[in-house]
Design a protein around this motif. Structure first.
Motif, PDB file in Angstrom:
ATOM      1  N   GLN A 266       0.810  -1.209   0.000  1.00  0.00           N
ATOM      2  CA  GLN A 266       0.000   0.000   0.000  1.00  0.00           C
ATOM      3  C   GLN A 266       0.846   1.262   0.000  1.00  0.00           C
ATOM      4  O   GLN A 266       0.471   2.253  -0.596  1.00  0.00           O
ATOM      5  CB  GLN A 266      -0.904   0.007   1.235  1.00  0.00           C
ATOM      6  N   ASP A 267       1.922   1.201   0.708  1.00  0.00           N
ATOM      7  CA  ASP A 267       2.754   2.400   0.796  1.00  0.00           C
ATOM      8  C   ASP A 267       4.200   1.980   1.037  1.00  0.00           C
ATOM      9  O   ASP A 267       4.714   2.060   2.157  1.00  0.00           O
ATOM     10  CB  ASP A 267       2.248   3.280   1.952  1.00  0.00           C
ATOM     11  N   PRO A 268       4.890   1.524  -0.014  1.00  0.00           N
ATOM     12  CA  PRO A 268       6.227   0.945   0.188  1.00  0.00           C
ATOM     13  C   PRO A 268       7.223   1.892   0.860  1.00  0.00           C
ATOM     14  O   PRO A 268       7.925   1.463   1.783  1.00  0.00           O
ATOM     15  CB  PRO A 268       6.674   0.573  -1.233  1.00  0.00           C
ATOM     16  N   PRO A 269       7.300   3.168   0.467  1.00  0.00           N
ATOM     17  CA  PRO A 269       8.388   3.997   1.023  1.00  0.00           C
ATOM     18  C   PRO A 269       8.382   4.050   2.543  1.00  0.00           C
ATOM     19  O   PRO A 269       9.442   4.067   3.164  1.00  0.00           O
ATOM     20  CB  PRO A 269       8.093   5.386   0.430  1.00  0.00           C
TER      21      PRO A 269
ATOM     22  N   ALA B 245       8.095 -18.761   2.929  1.00  0.00           N
ATOM     23  CA  ALA B 245       8.357 -17.486   3.589  1.00  0.00           C
ATOM     24  C   ALA B 245       9.613 -16.853   3.026  1.00  0.00           C
ATOM     25  O   ALA B 245       9.653 -15.658   2.709  1.00  0.00           O
ATOM     26  CB  ALA B 245       8.496 -17.716   5.091  1.00  0.00           C
ATOM     27  N   ARG B 246      10.644 -17.651   2.847  1.00  0.00           N
ATOM     28  CA  ARG B 246      11.902 -17.147   2.291  1.00  0.00           C
ATOM     29  C   ARG B 246      11.678 -16.590   0.897  1.00  0.00           C
ATOM     30  O   ARG B 246      12.129 -15.496   0.567  1.00  0.00           O
ATOM     31  CB  ARG B 246      12.933 -18.259   2.228  1.00  0.00           C
ATOM     32  N   ALA B 247      10.948 -17.375   0.104  1.00  0.00           N
ATOM     33  CA  ALA B 247      10.704 -16.958  -1.269  1.00  0.00           C
ATOM     34  C   ALA B 247      10.026 -15.601  -1.290  1.00  0.00           C
ATOM     35  O   ALA B 247      10.367 -14.728  -2.102  1.00  0.00           O
ATOM     36  CB  ALA B 247       9.834 -17.991  -1.976  1.00  0.00           C
ATOM     37  N   MET B 248       9.101 -15.406  -0.376  1.00  0.00           N
ATOM     38  CA  MET B 248       8.366 -14.153  -0.368  1.00  0.00           C
ATOM     39  C   MET B 248       9.265 -12.985   0.014  1.00  0.00           C
ATOM     40  O   MET B 248       9.181 -11.902  -0.572  1.00  0.00           O
ATOM     41  CB  MET B 248       7.215 -14.269   0.619  1.00  0.00           C
ATOM     42  N   ILE B 249      10.117 -13.219   0.997  1.00  0.00           N
ATOM     43  CA  ILE B 249      11.022 -12.129   1.401  1.00  0.00           C
ATOM     44  C   ILE B 249      11.974 -11.807   0.254  1.00  0.00           C
ATOM     45  O   ILE B 249      12.242 -10.634  -0.052  1.00  0.00           O
ATOM     46  CB  ILE B 249      11.796 -12.529   2.676  1.00  0.00           C
ATOM     47  N   ILE B 250      12.458 -12.851  -0.406  1.00  0.00           N
ATOM     48  CA  ILE B 250      13.393 -12.622  -1.509  1.00  0.00           C
ATOM     49  C   ILE B 250      12.700 -11.848  -2.626  1.00  0.00           C
ATOM     50  O   ILE B 250      13.274 -10.956  -3.243  1.00  0.00           O
ATOM     51  CB  ILE B 250      13.941 -13.974  -2.013  1.00  0.00           C
ATOM     52  N   TRP B 251      11.435 -12.194  -2.844  1.00  0.00           N
ATOM     53  CA  TRP B 251      10.684 -11.453  -3.858  1.00  0.00           C
ATOM     54  C   TRP B 251      10.635  -9.970  -3.504  1.00  0.00           C
ATOM     55  O   TRP B 251      10.782  -9.113  -4.346  1.00  0.00           O
ATOM     56  CB  TRP B 251       9.269 -12.034  -3.950  1.00  0.00           C
ATOM     57  N   MET B 252      10.412  -9.712  -2.194  1.00  0.00           N
ATOM     58  CA  MET B 252      10.325  -8.316  -1.760  1.00  0.00           C
ATOM     59  C   MET B 252      11.635  -7.593  -2.000  1.00  0.00           C
ATOM     60  O   MET B 252      11.653  -6.423  -2.367  1.00  0.00           O
ATOM     61  CB  MET B 252       9.952  -8.255  -0.272  1.00  0.00           C
ATOM     62  N   VAL B 253      12.756  -8.292  -1.812  1.00  0.00           N
ATOM     63  CA  VAL B 253      14.062  -7.680  -2.068  1.00  0.00           C
ATOM     64  C   VAL B 253      14.121  -7.198  -3.506  1.00  0.00           C
ATOM     65  O   VAL B 253      14.500  -6.057  -3.790  1.00  0.00           O
ATOM     66  CB  VAL B 253      15.198  -8.690  -1.776  1.00  0.00           C
ATOM     67  N   GLY B 254      13.723  -8.065  -4.404  1.00  0.00           N
ATOM     68  CA  GLY B 254      13.771  -7.694  -5.817  1.00  0.00           C
ATOM     69  C   GLY B 254      12.824  -6.567  -6.122  1.00  0.00           C
ATOM     70  O   GLY B 254      13.150  -5.605  -6.814  1.00  0.00           O
ATOM     71  N   GLU B 255      11.617  -6.683  -5.589  1.00  0.00           N
ATOM     72  CA  GLU B 255      10.567  -5.736  -5.904  1.00  0.00           C
ATOM     73  C   GLU B 255      10.919  -4.331  -5.434  1.00  0.00           C
ATOM     74  O   GLU B 255      10.680  -3.356  -6.127  1.00  0.00           O
ATOM     75  CB  GLU B 255       9.274  -6.227  -5.236  1.00  0.00           C
ATOM     76  N   TYR B 256      11.464  -4.256  -4.226  1.00  0.00           N
ATOM     77  CA  TYR B 256      11.718  -2.933  -3.660  1.00  0.00           C
ATOM     78  C   TYR B 256      13.219  -2.622  -3.641  1.00  0.00           C
ATOM     79  O   TYR B 256      13.723  -1.935  -2.766  1.00  0.00           O
ATOM     80  CB  TYR B 256      11.142  -2.854  -2.246  1.00  0.00           C
ATOM     81  N   SER B 257      13.958  -3.147  -4.622  1.00  0.00           N
ATOM     82  CA  SER B 257      15.417  -3.029  -4.573  1.00  0.00           C
ATOM     83  C   SER B 257      15.882  -1.588  -4.706  1.00  0.00           C
ATOM     84  O   SER B 257      16.961  -1.246  -4.247  1.00  0.00           O
ATOM     85  CB  SER B 257      16.041  -3.882  -5.678  1.00  0.00           C
ATOM     86  N   SER B 258      15.069  -0.751  -5.322  1.00  0.00           N
ATOM     87  CA  SER B 258      15.547   0.627  -5.504  1.00  0.00           C
ATOM     88  C   SER B 258      14.876   1.577  -4.531  1.00  0.00           C
ATOM     89  O   SER B 258      14.915   2.788  -4.693  1.00  0.00           O
ATOM     90  CB  SER B 258      15.252   1.071  -6.940  1.00  0.00           C
ATOM     91  N   LEU B 259      14.236   1.006  -3.527  1.00  0.00           N
ATOM     92  CA  LEU B 259      13.469   1.832  -2.598  1.00  0.00           C
ATOM     93  C   LEU B 259      14.392   2.456  -1.545  1.00  0.00           C
ATOM     94  O   LEU B 259      15.236   1.771  -0.964  1.00  0.00           O
ATOM     95  CB  LEU B 259      12.436   0.942  -1.918  1.00  0.00           C
ATOM     96  N   GLY B 260      14.169   3.713  -1.329  1.00  0.00           N
ATOM     97  CA  GLY B 260      14.874   4.377  -0.233  1.00  0.00           C
ATOM     98  C   GLY B 260      16.376   4.430  -0.425  1.00  0.00           C
ATOM     99  O   GLY B 260      16.881   4.376  -1.552  1.00  0.00           O
ATOM    100  N   VAL B 261      17.092   4.532   0.679  1.00  0.00           N
ATOM    101  CA  VAL B 261      18.546   4.659   0.597  1.00  0.00           C
ATOM    102  C   VAL B 261      19.277   3.443   1.141  1.00  0.00           C
ATOM    103  O   VAL B 261      20.346   3.081   0.668  1.00  0.00           O
ATOM    104  CB  VAL B 261      19.031   5.923   1.340  1.00  0.00           C
TER     105      VAL B 261
END
Lengths: 413, 1136
Positions: free
Chosen positions: B520-523, B544-560
């Protein structure tokens, strides 16, 4: 409309089938049903679609009442009807179990035949049914053995079927006119892990036992009807007087019946407290439960029981109490029956649970279900003001009683 | 000694269990067939019969087929003992459809029972007779139901209503209208019990005939609270449908609020009222999920299948309810009265009634009034577990459509540990959809308790519910996420020790919930992602691991922070790649390529290296999925790799394009997939379909609003009588509820000021009934009408009749008078007959007998029979061998040029064993016994030879097994066998029974009611006769004579009857043959039961005449078939 009703024993055996319409239902559906109910266990729905039929099921005292239909109909109607059948049978036979149904299968058939016609409920009023088909009792049993004549089918139509008060048998006569009104309440409560009373409410019934001659017209009023959150009435209660003055005006059925049920919400306290403490480390869990009187209702609290399901990850349990008896049943239910709370000490249950070998500590905690009974008190505080008869017969006796017991009373740990 | 003692103990314990079971039927259930049942059934003691029947019932209960006892059981239907009767009925209903022929044997007994003074016996007979569901007897049942619908006993009328669906089930088109007519009568009944049953009949017989409801709508509403609970359920549904079809939806209701908004968007010139509504609905926009409600209401009206089948959204909109299809709940009386009469039912003891009443309010009530259904709905949650489930399923839809309704009552959905999983899941879902800011904290407290519940599946669901709550109420996000993270941390601690799949489920669900919250609000959730990534080390569950890894890819450019830790994370993933499970490996590959795509600067080189390393590893993986993914990604990423990495070769596509493709596949601009499918299916609240989530057979959405035009309520001519009855009811209703004085006012207000309605309503509530019958008579028995006309006693007669009806209501004598009167035949007693006799003259036609010429039928055509022609005609001779035999004269004619020898007719089935039980259908019990001795065909005297052109005849005595089915015979001639079929003629299954007119009348008066059947037809034979002699100056008298003669001739030539009398009216109009009446009598051969036939003529002498034929016979099936046969041959044209 319902097409068929099956009665299944607790082992899945079909004890009885009653076909209701021309579209016969094969009893093999029961096998399918039983397989499903075993494979799905706890998550089995009461209304399911089988490959051929829609099934409604109601389980009471181990007996499964199964009804089938192939067409759209209100499912609650099917379920309510099955519940009614179960209630009537249990009243007739003095409880429900496999033997009692098999022993009285003819009565069950006769009752079913009167209760439902072509899949639509016909006569479900217990009073009329009792007049049509005599319930088995010791006298009739002995009589049937002695004389060989065992007819329990009445040869006249109960007058009530045609009257405007179909719940009342026509013109009973009593030498002593008596009417008893009982308030029977059940307390539902949830106490959460912090010991806070999350929810506490009363579900109550006004049960009347009336033995009055003629066609009595009764009016029952409460001193404090405003505390009632919601109500449901027996068909005999007139709606208008309740709407306008919160008076219960009715022509009672003969004998025992449930006049109304009510709900009182947001009660502030429970009569007893239960304080469970579970501490677990090093593969063990120490249990300590204290039970005591919290708010003395003024009458003795008896039949206090405490039950909880031991978590599945427990290997063995060693539990003792300083009062009452503790039993661990085969299905890992621990049951502690306390009875009355003694004056000199607070009952407590202590012991240790041994966890599965790899488990360091317990992370799921059981919920304690509490049972108790208090005679002479309606904990909701509902009070009967008065009971009036329009025409008072000579020698009228009115009696009032109250009783509160635990309903869904749960203490989480 | 000890063994002996043991034996005693055993028998003692046996005895003690016996004591409890003594006097019960236990032994019958345990060993139902330990004695031979058949002799018991034939016993003359009722108790023995009972025992036998109970044993049979026990066998049925246990699933055995005992239908072979059917004939013996059926015989006992005549028993006087009610218990035997009841048991026989139970048996009969179980097997009737299987053994239709034998079931027919019981019909006579039912007919008799239908006239029993005991209403219980009548009701049982009707129930059982209708329950055996045979097409053959449907007309009989219809007559019986029609009669019982006017029975003085409420119980019998109720059973009549219940019998209608049984009749309807047989699907006989010709009866539909009469069934609907009876439904109409019963709906108009003054007893609530009957109305309830009639409503059920209506719902299953003619649910679309809403005009039937329209006539009684108000009365039905008013009677609703007094109707029996089961009837209430059905009646509420019917009334709701009627109001919608008649008046449309209510503008102020939930169902409409949105459609109004829609229409005001589309048409700007909508009325002020609409604008008001729009405003209102916007004010309440927070309280109800607009899109959802819209969908629900459309589903209710159109049915979800139809609604969803319109694929494009534009089409969906095109179904627009226009303003005319709405009505106002405040001004429309019909709507008001429905809501008013259903609201006390919310207090009913029966939860099905409560739910039905609640759904009416849900659909029809103005928005502000809907809340009154909430408390009752919540109260019925405290009934059985099964009903709790059903109620929750319905509340779930209500709560989703209008969460504000239930929001204050969240405590009611708190979960007890004793509840079943299904109920817990439903409650969780409802809780998560009704949370509001004020309740969320307590609900979360509850949820925290649930998470520690021993039922881990439930705990996992709770975690999912937390995720949903947060999506509804973003304020709580941080608290929730923290809680979930704590849970994850705790979970993996325990999870190390592998405590099962269910724990893993909770963990996966927790991560899933976090994932959906982050989306809903990644940043704002950067830190959460980081925490999750940190915990990768300890989380072992692959999903669970797969999902976290997916999140890494998905939000890889998020924030600093995340981009900075990417290198470490990727290295870590590459390091543990080989030990991962399949789904995790795939996610690692995906993530690596996503990171690569988004990478810039100095990290790019590291990523490339890691990526190539991963691809290399994956290409050697054991799993083909992983290998394929690796190949695919390698090709796709080749552009990125090629630019500096020399290891990759050339490929087909330009690099730029590949980059675009990769960007497209792994890009971040993906559309949100709605968590909840828009294609939800909704069915009417309280319906079965709503629970099983597909349209069950017979499910009907609400009717189209305003589809029932006021014109439809104008009754078609055919059912005029009902309308009159309904109109009269206005008067009788007032009579029933208020004082009698209002009766007169109503009466005068009534538009039907005719004599009939006066007599009808003065007869009180039974007035409509009597009127209906007299109305019916006009078609059936014209004679009475004729004799009534000009008779001053008409009104008086009517009044006396209806006043007796009034008495009937109260007294038990009712029945006798009812039985005497027999409204079906309606002949008001003997006085009527004497009147007829007074005003008519008797004529005799002596010479008819001579002219009787039996009809001959062809048995064998010369073309098929080598020139042998065989004809047969039924003879009026009576067999001397057995009364079961019918005499037939057979004519043999040799049409060929050669001599035919050795002609004989034999029964084709003579070699078969006679199974009397299977073939008997018309014979009664007494004949059943002597049945086996009678052959099908008495051996015929052989014709030795037949010369060409020669004719000879033989008398054949035949026993037909059934009076409708042809008998198969074999004709032998010249040693050849020719199969032939002998068609029975029911007209010759009787023999003449000479009797006096007085005897006839007397017998007739005993055979009324159920034993009387009437049909009418037209007769034209006489016209030819009259035309023949038209030249002569014919006297009127002779005209009558000619008619009588041709009628009698026709009758006697087609059936073996005895002409009893011919009555002729002394008519004023000389050309009017109305009132002419012929009586015939006969006796059924097989059973010697008398059978009386009366033909009454109506019409002008020179025109085709209307005949009404009446048959009085105790054997109903036979009588009916005979009647049909008579009508058939009377209508037939003579070919002289």
């Amino acid at each position: 409309m319902l097409q068929c009703i099956f009665l299944l024993s607790d082992s899945g055996e079909v004890m009885l089938e009653k076909q209701l319409t021309g579209h016969r239902v094969d009893r093999s559906i029961c096998d399918w049903f039983w397989d499903q109910s075993i494979s799905q266990g706890d998550s089995f729905k009461p209304v399911i679609a089988s490959p051929t039929h829609y099934l409604f099921q109601v389980v009471q005292e181990g007996i499964t009442f199964l009804a089938c239909t192939q067409v759209e109909m209100p499912p609650l109607m099917g379920i309510e009807f099955l519940c009614r059948v179960a209630d009537v049978l249990s009243e007739y036979l003095g409880g429900l179990n496999e033997d009692v149904i098999k022993d009285n299968f003819v009565i069950v058939y006769e009752l079913l035949d009167e209760m439902i016609d072509n899949g639509f409920p016909l006569t479900t009023e217990p009073n009329i049914l009792r007049e049509m088909i005599a319930p088995p009792n010791i006298v009739s049993k002995v009589l049937s053995v002695v004389t060989g004549n065992s007819s329990n089918v009445s040869d006249t139509l109960p007058g009530a079927t045609g009257s405007c008060v179909p719940w009342r048998a026509a013109d009973p006569k009593y030498a002593n006119n008596e009417v008893y009104v009982d308030l029977v309440e059940e307390m539902d409560a949830v106490i959460n892990r912090d010991g806070v009373l999350v929810k506490c409410e009363i579900y109550g019934e006004v049960q009347v036992n009336s033995h009055l001659s003629g066609l009595p017209d009764l009016t029952l009023s409460f001193a404090n009807p405003s505390i009632l959150d919601d109500v449901r009435f027996h068909p005999c209660v007139r709606f208008r007087p309740w709407e306008s003055h919160q008076l219960l005006s009715f022509v009672p059925p003969d004998g025992e019946f449930k006049l109304m049920s009510y709900r009182v919400k947001k009660l502030k306290s429970t009569p007893i407290y239960v304080k469970p403490q579970l501490t677990s480390d090093a593969g063990k869990c120490r249990v300590n439960v204290l039970v005591g009187i919290k708010n003395d209702p003024g009458k003795t609290i008896d039949s206090i029981t405490l039950q909880f399901q031991l978590p599945p990850c427990i290997l063995s349990a060693d539990l003792t109490s300083n009062h009452g008896t503790v039993n661990i049943l085969s299905n890992k239910i621990c049951s502690w029956s306390i009875g009355r709370i003694p004056k000199d000490k607070a009952p407590s249950l202590t012991g240790t649970l041994v966890l599965e070998t790899e488990l360091e500590r317990l992370h799921v905690f059981p919920t304690f279900r509490v049972g108790f009974r208090i005679m002479g008190v309606a904990l909701s505080g509902l009070q009967i003001d008065k009971l009036d008869l329009k025409t008072v017969p000579n020698r009228l006796y009115k009696g009032f009683r109250a009783l509160t017991r635990a309903g869904e009373f749960e203490v989480r740990s | 000694m000890f063994p002996q003692f043991g034996a005693t103990a055993e028998s003692l314990s046996k005895a003690s269990t016996m004591v409890f079971r003594i006097g019960t039927d236990a032994h019958l259930y345990d060993d139902p067939d330990d004695v031979s049942i058949a002799p018991l059934l034939d016993s003359k003691f009722d108790s023995e019969k009972c025992e036998a029947l109970k044993r049979l019932l026990a066998l049925i209960a246990q699933g055995f087929d005992v239908s072979n006892f059917f004939p013996q059981v059926v015989k006992n239907v005549a028993s006087q003992s009610l218990e035997v009767k009841k048991l026989v009925y139970l048996y009969l209903l179980h097997y009737a459809e299987k053994r239709p022929n034998e079931a027919l044997l019981s019909i006579n007994c039912f007919q008799k029972d239908l006239g029993d003074p005991n209403p219980l016996v009548r009701a049982w007979a009707l129930r059982t007779m209708a329950g055996i569901r045979l097409h053959v007897i449907a007309p009989l049942v219809l007559v019986a139901v029609g009669k019982c619908a006017r029975d003085p006993s409420v119980y019998v009328r109720k059973c009549a209503a219940n019998a209608l669906p049984k009749l309807h089930d047989l699907r006989q088109e010709e009866h539909t209208s009469s069934i609907e007519e009876i439904v109409g009568i019963l709906l108009n009944d003054h007893s609530p019990a009957v109305v309830g049953a009639a409503a059920a009949a209506f719902a299953s017989v003619c649910p679309y005939n809403l005009s039937l409801i329209g006539r009684n709508y108000r009365k039905l509403c008013e009677i609703l609270p007094d109707v029996e609970e089961w009837g209430q359920i059905v009646l509420i549904g019917i009334l709701l449908r009627y109001v919608i079809a008649r008046h449309g939806l209510v503008k102020e209701s939930i169902m409409c609020s949105l459609q109004c908004t829609d229409s005001s968007h589309s048409e700007k010139n909508s009325s002020d009222v609409d604008f008001g509504l729009v405003k209102e609905s916007r004010d309440m926009s927070g309280t109800c999920d607009s899109e959802f409600v819209n969908m629900v209401s459309r589903c209710y009206i159109e049915g979800p299948d139809e609604y969803l089948s319109r694929s494009s959204y534009a089409n969906r909109v095109s179904f627009e309810l226009n303003g005319a299809q709405f009505t106002s709940g405040k001004s429309n009386d019909d709507v008001k009265i429905l809501l008013c009469c259903t609201s006390p039912l919310l207090w009913s003891n029966n939860s099905a009634v409560v739910l039905a009443a609640a759904s009416v309010h849900w659909v029809m009530a103005p928005k502000e009034d809907v809340k009154r259904i909430i408390k009752p709905l919540l109260f019925i949650l405290r009934s059985s577990n099964a009903s709790k489930y059903v109620v929750l399923c319905n509340i779930q839809v209500f709560a989703k459509a209008m969460p504000s309704l239930f929001a204050p009552y969240y405590e009611d959905f708190f979960i007890y540990s004793s509840e079943s999983y299904q109920i817990k899941a439903l409650k969780l879902e409802i809780l998560s959809s009704i949370t509001i800011d004020s309740s969320i904290s307590s609900i979360f407290k509850e949820f925290q308790d649930y998470i520690r519940d021993p039922d881990r599946r439930f705990a996992a669901d709770t975690v999912a519910a937390i995720g949903q709550c947060v999506q509804r109420l973003p304020k709580m996000t941080h608290i929730c996420v923290d809680g979930l993270l704590a849970l994850i941390r705790k979970e993996f601690l325990t999870n190390d020790f592998g405590s099962g799949d269910q724990e893993a489920g909770v963990l996966v669900q927790a991560i899933m919930s976090i994932k959906s919250i982050i989306k809903q609000d990644p940043p704002s959730h950067e830190k959460v992602i980081i925490q999750l990534v940190r915990s990768l080390d300890s989380i072992k569950v692959p999903a669970a691991r797969a999902m976290i890894i997916w999140m890494v890819g998905e939000y890889s450019s998020l924030g600093v922070i995340i981009p900075r830790m990417l290198t470490t994370v990727l290295k870590y993933l590459a390091w543990c790649f080989t030990s991962e499970s399949l789904e995790t490996k795939l996610q690692i590959l995906n993530t690596a390529s996503k990171v690569l795509l988004g990478a810039t600067g100095e990290d790019l080189w590291t990523f490339k290296k890691v990526f190539s390393y991963l691809v290399e590893l994956a290409e050697c993986d054991l799993n083909y999925d992983v290998r394929d993914r690796a190949h695919f990604l390698k090709k796709l990423q080749s552009c990125n790799l090629v630019s500096r990495g020399p290891e990759e070769g050339t490929n087909g596509l330009p690099e730029k394009d590949l980059h675009v493709v990769a960007e497209y596949i792994f890009g971040r601009q993906r559309r949100d997939v709605k968590a909840e499918s828009i294609n939800y299916r909704f069915y009417l609240p309280g319906s079965l379909s709503q629970i099983v989530l597909h349209a069950a057979p017979g499910y009907e959405p609400l009717p189209k609003p305003c589809s029932l035009l006021p014109d439809d309520l104008n009754v078609p001519e055919g059912t005029c009588s009902i309308k009159k009855g309904a109109a009269d009811y206005g008067g009788t209703d007032g009579y029933g509820t208020s004082s009698g004085s209002s009766d007169d006012e109503e009466e005068s207000a009534s538009a039907y000021g005719s004599q009939r309605s006066i007599t009808g309503s003065s007869g009180g509530s039974r007035g409509d009934d009597s009127e209906f019958t007299s109305e019916g008579n006009d078609n059936v028995d014209p004679l009475i009408q004729i004799s009534d006309i000009g008779n001053a006693s008409e009104n008086e007669n009517g009044v006396s009749q209806s006043s007796t009806n009034l008495v009937e209501l109260m007294s038990n004598r009712a029945l006798e008078s009812w039985l005497d009167e027999q409204p079906g035949s309606s002949n008001p007693g003997i006085s009527e007959q004497s009147k007829v006799r007074k005003s008519s003259a008797r004529i005799s036609i002596g010479d008819v007998g001579r002219r009787v010429k039996p009809k001959s039928y062809s048995l064998l055509d010369p073309a098929n029979g080598n020139g042998l022609k065989v004809d047969y005609s039924f003879s009026s001779e009576i067999s001397s061998i057995s009364h079961l035999l019918v005499c037939i004269e057979v004519f043999f004619k040799n049409c060929s040029s050669e001599t035919v020898t050795e002609i004989t007719l034999v029964d084709e089935e003579s070699n078969r064993a006679l199974d009397s039980a299977d073939q008997a259908s018309v014979v009664d019990e007494s004949s059943l016994l002597s049945y086996d001795n009678v052959p099908t065909l008495v051996p015929m005297e052989e014709i030795a030879s037949l010369e060409p052109g020669q004719t000879t005849s033989r008398i054949l005595q035949v026993r037909f097994h059934h009076h409708l089915l042809p008998l198969k015979l074999a004709l032998f001639c010249d040693g050849k066998k020719l199969p032939v079929k002998l068609r029975p003629d029911i007209g010759y299954f009787v023999k003449p029974l000479p009797m006096d007119v007085e005897v006839f009348m007397d017998k007739e008066s005993h055979l009324r009611g159920m034993f009387e059947y009437t049909r009418s037809c037209t007769f034209t034979d006489h016209i030819e006769e009259l035309n023949k002699e038209s030249g002569d100056s014919l006297l009127i008298k002779d005209k009558f004579l000619a008619i009588c003669e041709s009628l009698a001739l026709k009758m006697l030539s087609n059936a073996n009857l005895c002409l009893v009398s011919v009555d002729m009216p002394v008519a004023t109009n000389l050309d009017d043959a109305s009132g002419l009446r012929l009586r015939f009598s006969c006796e059924i051969l097989s059973s010697l039961i008398p059978c009386l036939i009366t033909i009454t003529v109506e019409g002008k002498c020179s025109d085709p005449l209307n005949l009404s034929i009446k048959v009085n016979c105790e054997q109903t099936v036979f009588g009916l078939n005979l009647l049909n046969r008579i009508v058939n041959f009377l209508v037939e044209c003579v070919l002289f």
